[in-house]
Design an enzyme around this catalytic site. Structure first.
Site, PDB file in Angstrom:
ATOM      1  N   GLY A   1      32.727  38.981  42.893  1.00 25.93           N
ATOM      2  CA  GLY A   1      32.689  39.671  41.597  1.00 25.93           C
ATOM      3  C   GLY A   1      31.272  40.041  41.236  1.00 25.93           C
ATOM      4  O   GLY A   1      30.321  39.582  41.875  1.00 25.93           O
TER       5      GLY A   1
ATOM      6  N   SER B   1      23.237  40.785  45.164  1.00 25.76           N
ATOM      7  CA  SER B   1      24.195  40.742  46.264  1.00 25.76           C
ATOM      8  C   SER B   1      24.084  39.405  47.010  1.00 25.76           C
ATOM      9  O   SER B   1      22.974  38.934  47.262  1.00 25.76           O
ATOM     10  CB  SER B   1      23.865  41.906  47.207  1.00 25.76           C
ATOM     11  OG  SER B   1      24.628  41.826  48.369  1.00 25.76           O
TER      12      SER B   1
ATOM     13  N   SER C   1      23.810  44.063  43.568  1.00 26.51           N
ATOM     14  CA  SER C   1      25.179  44.032  44.083  1.00 26.51           C
ATOM     15  C   SER C   1      25.502  45.310  44.852  1.00 26.51           C
ATOM     16  O   SER C   1      25.095  46.410  44.458  1.00 26.51           O
ATOM     17  CB  SER C   1      26.144  43.901  42.898  1.00 26.51           C
ATOM     18  OG  SER C   1      27.439  44.261  43.297  1.00 26.51           O
ATOM     19  N   SER C   2      26.279  45.145  45.931  1.00 30.63           N
ATOM     20  CA  SER C   2      26.687  46.331  46.708  1.00 30.63           C
ATOM     21  C   SER C   2      27.611  47.236  45.889  1.00 30.63           C
ATOM     22  O   SER C   2      27.840  48.381  46.258  1.00 30.63           O
ATOM     23  CB  SER C   2      27.387  45.890  47.987  1.00 30.63           C
ATOM     24  OG  SER C   2      28.491  45.064  47.664  1.00 30.63           O
ATOM     25  N   GLU C   3      28.149  46.717  44.774  1.00 36.10           N
ATOM     26  CA  GLU C   3      29.028  47.529  43.926  1.00 36.10           C
ATOM     27  C   GLU C   3      28.265  48.142  42.746  1.00 36.10           C
ATOM     28  O   GLU C   3      28.887  48.650  41.806  1.00 36.10           O
ATOM     29  CB  GLU C   3      30.208  46.680  43.442  1.00 36.10           C
ATOM     30  CG  GLU C   3      30.793  45.847  44.576  1.00 36.10           C
ATOM     31  CD  GLU C   3      32.296  45.860  44.701  1.00 36.10           C
ATOM     32  OE1 GLU C   3      32.881  46.948  44.629  1.00 36.10           O
ATOM     33  OE2 GLU C   3      32.859  44.774  44.884  1.00 36.10           O
TER      34      GLU C   3
ATOM     35  N   HIS D   1      33.362  43.095  37.123  1.00 36.23           N
ATOM     36  CA  HIS D   1      34.251  43.463  38.237  1.00 36.23           C
ATOM     37  C   HIS D   1      34.682  42.193  38.963  1.00 36.23           C
ATOM     38  O   HIS D   1      33.845  41.326  39.239  1.00 36.23           O
ATOM     39  CB  HIS D   1      33.513  44.390  39.205  1.00 36.23           C
ATOM     40  CG  HIS D   1      34.188  44.558  40.523  1.00 36.23           C
ATOM     41  ND1 HIS D   1      35.435  45.132  40.639  1.00 36.23           N
ATOM     42  CD2 HIS D   1      33.821  44.216  41.779  1.00 36.23           C
ATOM     43  CE1 HIS D   1      35.785  45.129  41.913  1.00 36.23           C
ATOM     44  NE2 HIS D   1      34.822  44.578  42.628  1.00 36.23           N
TER      45      HIS D   1
ATOM     46  N   HIS E   1      37.919  40.355  41.831  1.00 32.42           N
ATOM     47  CA  HIS E   1      39.102  40.486  42.691  1.00 32.42           C
ATOM     48  C   HIS E   1      40.105  39.420  42.237  1.00 32.42           C
ATOM     49  O   HIS E   1      40.728  38.762  43.070  1.00 32.42           O
ATOM     50  CB  HIS E   1      38.741  40.272  44.160  1.00 32.42           C
ATOM     51  CG  HIS E   1      37.706  41.212  44.693  1.00 32.42           C
ATOM     52  ND1 HIS E   1      37.101  41.031  45.910  1.00 32.42           N
ATOM     53  CD2 HIS E   1      37.185  42.354  44.179  1.00 32.42           C
ATOM     54  CE1 HIS E   1      36.228  42.016  46.118  1.00 32.42           C
ATOM     55  NE2 HIS E   1      36.256  42.831  45.073  1.00 32.42           N
TER      56      HIS E   1
ATOM     57  N   TYR F   1      51.909  42.548  23.759  1.00 37.99           N
ATOM     58  CA  TYR F   1      51.085  43.183  22.711  1.00 37.99           C
ATOM     59  C   TYR F   1      49.589  43.001  22.918  1.00 37.99           C
ATOM     60  O   TYR F   1      48.787  43.830  22.468  1.00 37.99           O
ATOM     61  CB  TYR F   1      51.523  42.691  21.323  1.00 37.99           C
ATOM     62  CG  TYR F   1      51.016  41.333  20.934  1.00 37.99           C
ATOM     63  CD1 TYR F   1      49.786  41.222  20.287  1.00 37.99           C
ATOM     64  CD2 TYR F   1      51.730  40.166  21.214  1.00 37.99           C
ATOM     65  CE1 TYR F   1      49.289  39.975  19.931  1.00 37.99           C
ATOM     66  CE2 TYR F   1      51.240  38.935  20.861  1.00 37.99           C
ATOM     67  CZ  TYR F   1      50.024  38.838  20.223  1.00 37.99           C
ATOM     68  OH  TYR F   1      49.529  37.609  19.893  1.00 37.99           O
TER      69      TYR F   1
ATOM     70  N   HIS G   1      41.850  46.695  45.739  1.00 37.06           N
ATOM     71  CA  HIS G   1      40.495  46.183  45.570  1.00 37.06           C
ATOM     72  C   HIS G   1      40.399  45.132  44.459  1.00 37.06           C
ATOM     73  O   HIS G   1      40.172  43.961  44.756  1.00 37.06           O
ATOM     74  CB  HIS G   1      39.532  47.359  45.320  1.00 37.06           C
ATOM     75  CG  HIS G   1      38.102  46.967  45.252  1.00 37.06           C
ATOM     76  ND1 HIS G   1      37.072  47.858  45.394  1.00 37.06           N
ATOM     77  CD2 HIS G   1      37.511  45.767  45.024  1.00 37.06           C
ATOM     78  CE1 HIS G   1      35.921  47.237  45.292  1.00 37.06           C
ATOM     79  NE2 HIS G   1      36.171  45.960  45.059  1.00 37.06           N
TER      80      HIS G   1
ATOM     81  N   TYR H   1      42.568  47.754  11.321  1.00 40.99           N
ATOM     82  CA  TYR H   1      42.614  49.081  10.717  1.00 40.99           C
ATOM     83  C   TYR H   1      43.070  48.998   9.256  1.00 40.99           C
ATOM     84  O   TYR H   1      44.026  48.323   8.932  1.00 40.99           O
ATOM     85  CB  TYR H   1      43.587  49.962  11.515  1.00 40.99           C
ATOM     86  CG  TYR H   1      43.741  51.347  10.965  1.00 40.99           C
ATOM     87  CD1 TYR H   1      44.866  51.695  10.233  1.00 40.99           C
ATOM     88  CD2 TYR H   1      42.757  52.298  11.178  1.00 40.99           C
ATOM     89  CE1 TYR H   1      45.005  52.973   9.726  1.00 40.99           C
ATOM     90  CE2 TYR H   1      42.886  53.574  10.674  1.00 40.99           C
ATOM     91  CZ  TYR H   1      44.014  53.909   9.949  1.00 40.99           C
ATOM     92  OH  TYR H   1      44.140  55.173   9.448  1.00 40.99           O
TER      93      TYR H   1
HETATM   94 ZN   LIG Z   1      34.894  44.366  44.673  1.00 38.26          ZN
END
Ligand SMILES: [Zn+2]
Length: 224
Positions: A28, A44, A73-75, A94, A96, A115, A159, A212
């Protein structure tokens, strides 16, 4: 070193992802946008248990490293792409995580089955971005398109997950809700045919949750 508090929060959320079981190993990543519009992102291949605020890498919105001795990170392209697309987003998480990724591998999005989904999306629906290779600009485009303006979460086919928020803590809490909702949807689909909320029900609960129409009470001198 600039942005100490924000670095601290990114590192803390990365550790919370491990502690919560939503992330195992280094699968992540977490980022936050700085007041100058640059991005702090987890490095990373580092064990998040040992992540220190100074390990968090500062990159510009195109992903160029500005400060930090570790590789981002590679992402990172997915994170920077989302900031370029959504000015209101201050943090991206992010993962998995297992149930949400299970749905993503089935090619399912999440319909308005509970909900609490309205805290993640105006429509109560969590979209699915098409598959492409991790770390590419194409994935950044697909994720940004899926999030659009009205979603604070999406699934990435084959992914994982993306959640966004104003702060890393908010994006993290949305990841927790997303995984819970994914597990409920998965289980209901296994057991039978889930009852979905109608657009009117979604609208009513979304308005209630966002407060609201509610006016803040005028403060009195009664202390708390
Ligand atoms: Zn990923």
């Amino acid at each position: 070193m600039k942005y100490h508090d924000l670095r601290e929060e990114v590192a803390r959320v990365a550790r919370q992802l491990i502690d919560s079981g939503l992330v195992t190993g280094t699968s992540g990543n977490v980022s936050a946008s700085t007041p100058e519009g640059d991005v702090l992102v987890t490095p990373s291949g580092i064990d998040y248990e040992e992540l220190e605020p100074e390990d968090v890498v500062l990159v510009d919105v195109e992903g160029k490293v500005l400060e930090g001795s570790l590789e981002p990170s590679s992402e990172t392209p997915m994170h920077t792409g989302i900031y370029r697309a959504r000015a209101d987003v201050g943090a991206v998480v992010h993962t998995h995580s297992v149930f949400a990724t299970t749905l993503a591998c089935l090619g399912w999005s999440i319909p308005p089955v509970h909900y609490m989904l309205t805290t993640l999306s105006e429509s109560g629906r969590i979209p699915l971005a098409p598959y492409t290779t991790y770390g590419t600009e194409e994935l950044a485009d697909y994720a940004s398109e899926a999030l659009g303006e009205g979603h604070n979460a999406c699934l990435l086919q084959n992914h994982g997950t993306i959640t966004v928020g104003e702060r890393p803590e908010e994006a993290f809490s949305r990841t927790v809700v997303l995984e819970e909702m994914a597990e409920i949807y998965y289980r209901t689909r296994i057991a039978g045919e889930p009852i979905l909320l109608s657009p009117e029900q979604v609208e009513e609960v979304a308005a209630k949750i966002s407060g609201y129409g509610q006016t803040k009470p005028v403060s009195t001198d009664q202390g708390e």
